[in-house]
Write a protein that holds these residues in place. Sequence first.
Motif, short mmCIF file in Angstrom:
data_model
loop_
_atom_site.label_atom_id
_atom_site.label_comp_id
_atom_site.label_asym_id
_atom_site.label_seq_id
_atom_site.Cartn_x
_atom_site.Cartn_y
_atom_site.Cartn_z
N ARG A 177 46.47 48.19 41.84
CA ARG A 177 45.14 48.55 42.32
C ARG A 177 44.63 49.85 41.69
O ARG A 177 43.43 50.09 41.66
CB ARG A 177 45.14 48.70 43.85
CG ARG A 177 45.37 47.38 44.58
CD ARG A 177 45.10 47.52 46.05
NE ARG A 177 45.17 46.23 46.74
CZ ARG A 177 44.48 45.94 47.83
NH1 ARG A 177 43.67 46.83 48.36
NH2 ARG A 177 44.60 44.76 48.40
N ASN A 186 46.13 37.83 40.11
CA ASN A 186 45.79 38.06 41.52
C ASN A 186 44.92 39.30 41.68
O ASN A 186 43.94 39.30 42.45
CB ASN A 186 47.06 38.21 42.37
CG ASN A 186 47.79 36.90 42.53
OD1 ASN A 186 47.18 35.83 42.50
ND2 ASN A 186 49.10 36.97 42.68
N GLU A 187 45.27 40.36 40.97
CA GLU A 187 44.49 41.60 41.05
C GLU A 187 43.10 41.41 40.44
O GLU A 187 42.10 41.93 40.95
CB GLU A 187 45.22 42.74 40.35
CG GLU A 187 44.46 44.07 40.30
CD GLU A 187 44.14 44.65 41.66
OE1 GLU A 187 43.27 45.54 41.73
OE2 GLU A 187 44.76 44.22 42.67
N ARG A 190 41.12 39.65 43.03
CA ARG A 190 40.77 40.56 44.12
C ARG A 190 39.58 41.44 43.74
O ARG A 190 38.65 41.63 44.53
CB ARG A 190 41.97 41.45 44.48
CG ARG A 190 41.76 42.31 45.72
CD ARG A 190 42.84 43.36 45.86
NE ARG A 190 42.71 44.38 44.83
CZ ARG A 190 41.85 45.40 44.89
NH1 ARG A 190 41.02 45.51 45.92
NH2 ARG A 190 41.80 46.28 43.92
#
Length: 265
Positions: A177, A186-187, A190
């Motif tokens: 992050r 996945n990041e 997101r």
Amino acid sequence: MQKTGSVNSKSKREVVVEYRHGDRYVLRDLQYEYLPELTRTGTGKKGRKGKLVRLHNIQTLHYARLLDLIRLAELRNYDLKGYRELFCFLYRYWSCCLTDDPDEALRQMIELNAGFKEPLSEKEVIRATKSAEKAWKARNDAKANEEARKKGYPGAGYNLKNSTIIRWLDITPEEQRYLQTIIDANEKRRRKRERDRARTGELRRGQGAKTREEYLEEQRERTEDKAWQLQKAMERHPDATNKQLAMMLQISVRRVQQLKRLIKN
């Protein structure tokens, strides 16, 4: 390019313009501020433009990856036992690619190692990362690139996927992050969801401008982030000029000067 007030043929929505600030730039000035100076290679203008843009994009990526390594080291409080050789290897390789100066890359890598809680000996870290410089030299060798392509690789040198780097360094989703480029699917999803939510929120507010508080908070966060990036760039490149720093961070020289004053205060 469609004009303000016209209707987009695909989305059927009215075209609007959002002004981030009142600064004005001349296209030629942006070229001198941001793009590296290159000598002409090849013959056609189209070919030169493509190579110039590609080179600038690669330089930006290498610099962002170096910043990610530093940020990751900070997140782990420089306690990198078990990962020290990999950190130094990647830093030396990407620094060679960015600067085209193996001696400077070696110096910076040694400096990075010295900042670890348990640094490797200078002799050990130089030996353990020697292949990084060798790979960089191969990356700039026409014959080595030709042989690599015959084997199915994009070219010589190390063309590492994010998934490989994440696996090597055991980068957690939480750590990702805080990184710019070393992130997994996945990041990415997101971040896209966050952008989509923000975009939806703007649409719900209609065509009205953001509140003063929202605007000021957004600008403060952007300024703090750029100031942090500039400080790290100055630490890694103490002799860099304002123009070189501006190119690294993709901002104007004037903005570099403003951020430097902010850092001093």
